[in-house]
Motif scaffolding. Sequence first.
Motif, mmCIF file in Angstrom:
data_model
loop_
_atom_site.group_PDB
_atom_site.id
_atom_site.type_symbol
_atom_site.label_atom_id
_atom_site.label_comp_id
_atom_site.label_asym_id
_atom_site.label_seq_id
_atom_site.Cartn_x
_atom_site.Cartn_y
_atom_site.Cartn_z
ATOM 1 N N SER A 395 0.793 -1.236 0.000
ATOM 2 C CA SER A 395 0.000 0.000 0.000
ATOM 3 C C SER A 395 0.819 1.277 0.000
ATOM 4 O O SER A 395 0.246 2.371 -0.029
ATOM 5 C CB SER A 395 -0.940 0.002 1.205
ATOM 6 O OG SER A 395 -1.929 -0.999 1.064
ATOM 7 N N THR A 396 2.148 1.180 0.023
ATOM 8 C CA THR A 396 2.946 2.396 -0.121
ATOM 9 C C THR A 396 2.692 3.056 -1.477
ATOM 10 O O THR A 396 2.934 4.251 -1.644
ATOM 11 C CB THR A 396 4.447 2.084 0.008
ATOM 12 O OG1 THR A 396 4.808 1.091 -0.962
ATOM 13 C CG2 THR A 396 4.774 1.580 1.408
ATOM 14 N N PHE A 397 2.195 2.285 -2.465
ATOM 15 C CA PHE A 397 1.896 2.838 -3.785
ATOM 16 C C PHE A 397 0.620 3.676 -3.787
ATOM 17 O O PHE A 397 0.370 4.420 -4.746
ATOM 18 C CB PHE A 397 1.775 1.707 -4.814
ATOM 19 C CG PHE A 397 3.069 1.376 -5.513
ATOM 20 C CD1 PHE A 397 4.271 1.406 -4.834
ATOM 21 C CD2 PHE A 397 3.084 1.009 -6.850
ATOM 22 C CE1 PHE A 397 5.462 1.088 -5.468
ATOM 23 C CE2 PHE A 397 4.270 0.698 -7.503
ATOM 24 C CZ PHE A 397 5.460 0.737 -6.809
ATOM 25 N N LYS A 398 -0.212 3.562 -2.758
ATOM 26 C CA LYS A 398 -1.407 4.406 -2.703
ATOM 27 C C LYS A 398 -1.039 5.885 -2.704
ATOM 28 O O LYS A 398 -1.811 6.736 -3.164
ATOM 29 C CB LYS A 398 -2.221 4.062 -1.454
ATOM 30 C CG LYS A 398 -2.946 2.723 -1.557
ATOM 31 C CD LYS A 398 -3.624 2.347 -0.258
ATOM 32 C CE LYS A 398 -4.353 1.001 -0.442
ATOM 33 N NZ LYS A 398 -4.559 0.279 0.807
ATOM 34 N N THR A 399 0.143 6.185 -2.200
ATOM 35 C CA THR A 399 0.617 7.571 -2.193
ATOM 36 C C THR A 399 0.682 8.141 -3.602
ATOM 37 O O THR A 399 0.356 9.313 -3.826
ATOM 38 C CB THR A 399 2.001 7.645 -1.531
ATOM 39 O OG1 THR A 399 1.872 7.244 -0.163
ATOM 40 C CG2 THR A 399 2.583 9.040 -1.598
ATOM 41 N N PHE A 400 1.067 7.342 -4.572
ATOM 42 C CA PHE A 400 1.211 7.846 -5.937
ATOM 43 C C PHE A 400 -0.154 8.055 -6.590
ATOM 44 O O PHE A 400 -0.321 8.985 -7.396
ATOM 45 C CB PHE A 400 2.073 6.886 -6.748
ATOM 46 C CG PHE A 400 3.406 6.607 -6.104
ATOM 47 C CD1 PHE A 400 4.290 7.637 -5.839
ATOM 48 C CD2 PHE A 400 3.756 5.316 -5.731
ATOM 49 C CE1 PHE A 400 5.506 7.393 -5.223
ATOM 50 C CE2 PHE A 400 4.959 5.060 -5.119
ATOM 51 C CZ PHE A 400 5.844 6.094 -4.853
ATOM 52 N N VAL A 401 -1.119 7.218 -6.253
ATOM 53 C CA VAL A 401 -2.482 7.431 -6.752
ATOM 54 C C VAL A 401 -3.055 8.693 -6.131
ATOM 55 O O VAL A 401 -3.684 9.513 -6.806
ATOM 56 C CB VAL A 401 -3.368 6.208 -6.435
ATOM 57 C CG1 VAL A 401 -4.810 6.464 -6.870
ATOM 58 C CG2 VAL A 401 -2.822 4.971 -7.133
#
Length: 757
Positions: A395-401
Motif C-alpha cells: 500500500s505504499t503505492f497508494k501515495t502515488f495514486v
Amino acid sequence: MSSTRPDRFRPLVGALALALVLPLTLGLHALTARGASALQDPTGGVGIINSSPAARSTVLAADGSVLATFFAKDRVPVPLDRISPAAIDAVLATEDARFYSHGAFDPKAVLRAAVADVTAGHFRQGASTLTQQYVKQALLQQEDDTGGAPVADRKTLSRKLHELGQALTVEKQLSKDEILDRYLNIVYFGNGAWGIESAAHRYFGVTAADLTVPQAAVLAGAIRSPTAYDPIAHPEAATARRAVVLSRMVAAHRLSASDAAGYAAGPLGLNPTPVSVGCEAATEPFFCDYVLSEVRTMAALGPTSEERVRRLLTGGLVVHTTLDQRIQTAATTALRARVTPDRDYGAAIVMTEPGTGAVRAIALSRDYGTGPGHTMVNWALDADQGGSHGFQAGSTFKTFVLAAALSDGVDADTVIDAPDQVSVDGLKGCTGTRGFPSYQVSNEGSASYGPIDMRTAIARSVNTYFVQLEEATGVCAPAGLAERMGLRRADGGPLSRVPSFTLGVDEVSPLRMSEAYATLAAGGLHCASHAITAIEEPDGTPLAVPGNQCEQVMPASTAAGVTDLLRGVIDGPEAGRTGAGETLGDVLAAGKTGTTDNATAVWFVGYTDKLAAAVWAGHPDVSAPLRNITVGDTQLDEVTGGKLPGPIWADAMAAALGLPADPAERRAEADRRLPEVTPSKPPNATPTPDPYLDGRVPEPDEVSDWAVQYDDNGWGDQPDWQRRDFGKQHRHKHNRDPALDPCDPNSDRYADAYDCD
C-alpha cells in the motif's frame, strides 16, 4: 684431486676476471660520459617518466573517515618529505650507497660485482644502481598494467642494456630526489605491500614518516627478497637480514656501531595489519556496494564499466561520498535491534536527503559475505546495482495514486463509499480508453468503512477507496508520476500500468522508494539518488561527477497536499491509522505503511523536511508470509507495515534527527503538540434531523466512520468508527441546494452534532 682444483686456481681465476672485466668497465664508463645514445630507447625512458604506478584508491565518508580501499596493488604514494630519514638511509645503504655520487651506471659497482661473480664461479652480487632498479620496477608495472609479455624480469644482456639506456634517460630528466621518491613508492616489500607507506602500515601499523631505524632496516632488508625475508612468515631470516642492513648503515656512516648493535639485539616489534580491500573489508559494506555501482557508470573514469573499475583499482583516486556516519549508525542500530543476522527473514533501510538526493545511510539486517547470517546480495539496491529483483511494495503505492489525483484537481475532501469489497469496471488505460476487465478488490479483514474521504482512506489504507480513486486518475498517471519521482522496478523495467498498481504489485527496492518519497519532502523536487560527491586524482585534480541532478516533477502545492494527508497516517485523528506508533514527537513526519497479500513483504516509507527513509522486511529468497516471527524479544503472530518496519523507521529517524529515543516520550510530545480532537456536543438530548436524509436522524451505520456517536448516555467512545465530517460527506454525495447544506451557517443544520469546521 679434482675437488681441490678450484681452490688452487682461484687467485688465477680472479686475476683473469679482472683482466676481462676492466676493459668492459672502462668502456661502459666512457659510454656513460658520451650519453650512450646507441643504447637509449627514444621513447622508453620518457614513457617511464610520465607513467604512474598502480596505487590504492580510498573511499571516504562525508566526514572524511575511510570507508573502503580498492587496489590491485596496495600502494599509497607519499612524497619524500613524508618518509622518515631512517628509511631513506636504510634503503640507500642497502641498495645503492653511492646513489648521489654516480649516474645511471656505477662503474665501481660493476667491477666489484663482476670480480665477485667470476671468483665465486656463479652469480653472487648485482651491480644495478637504484635508478636501474627503479626502471626495472616501472617496466614491470607497465607490463602488468597492459597485460604485455613479461620481459623486464628476464636475465639477458639485451634486457640489461635496454634497462641501462632507459636509466640514462631517467637520470637526465629527473633529479636524484625524484628518482629516490619514485623508487620508494614503487618497490615491493611483500605481503601485498607496494611502496614504503603501505609497507609501514602493513608490518608496523605506522606511516612511512614514523618509521624508526630498526623498523626501516627490516623493510629495507625485505626488498632483495620479499618472500625469503618476510618478517611475519620468516622472523628469524628477517632478523638476520636486519642485522646486515644495520651494518651497512654503519659502513655508510648513517649509524653508529653501538646503536646498530643495540637495534640488532632488539625484537622485530611487528604490529601487522591485515590486508583490507574492497567492499568486503569496508566499514559499511552495503553502502560501499552502492558506491561501486556508481563507479561503474562514471564516464570520467573510462569508456566501459570494466575500465572504470580498473581505474578505481589502480588510479590512486580519492572518492568522496554522501555517507553520514551518525545517520548510518542510527539506521544500523534501529535495524539490528529488531532483526538480527540469524533470523530467516531480513530487513533493509535506506535514508536519503530531500532536495539533494544524497543517500546518507544503507543498512541490512545480515552481515556482508557468505555463510549463515550473511548475504552478498544488497537488498537495498536494484538488480543492476548489485541488488535483488526487489519486493512488492504493497500500500505504499497508494501515495502515488493520491498524488496523481491531487495533481488532477481532485479534492482531498472527495468522499467515496468504501465497502468491504468492490468491483471496478473498465478502468482507463494509458490511451484513455477503458481497456481493463472488471477488477475486484477487498479491504484487509473485509472491513467496511462507508463513505470516507482521502484523509481517512490514506490513514487507514482502505483498498476499496483507492481502487475507485483510480477511476478518476486512470492507471497511467499514477505510474508515470511515480517514475518521475525516481521510482522504477528493481529489475530495471517500467512500473506496471494495471488496476492493481495502487496495491503495490511491482517489485521495487528501498533505495528507489526512499528517493520517491524524498521528492514529496522536497516540495515536488525530484533529485536522483547518488552516493558520490567528488573524485580526485592523486594530485588533487577533480574529475567530473554528476552531482545533484534535480527536477521539479509536481507543483509544490500538490506535494504539500500529499504531505498533509500522509502526516495523518502518523499523527492524525484517525483512531485506526496504520502508522500510529511511528510519531516523531515534536517533529512533523509523513509516511505510509505497506503490507502485501499474506504479508510476504512489509514496508514503511516516510519523511520529514530533512530526511526520508524506506524500510522493507520479508524473506529475501522465497515468497513466504511473515508469521510467527521473533522481532527483538517479541513474538509476532502476524506482521504489518506498522508493526515491524514502522518502528525501525521511527527509531532510525529519531536517532538521526537527534530526537528522544523512547517512543513513549515521542508519543507524549506529539500529544502535547496535536490539538484535542473531540466532536461538538448537541445542544439537546436528541440530535436535529439531517435535511440530506429526508428529515431523518442518521442511523448508526450511516455514521460508522465517526470516532464517537451520540446515544442516550451522551457521547461515548466507538473505537471501530472514525470521526468524519458528516455534512461534507453528504454535500459531495448528494450535491444538493447549498441552502440545505448542514455546514452552511444559514441552514437548519446538524453541525452541532457533526462538526463541520
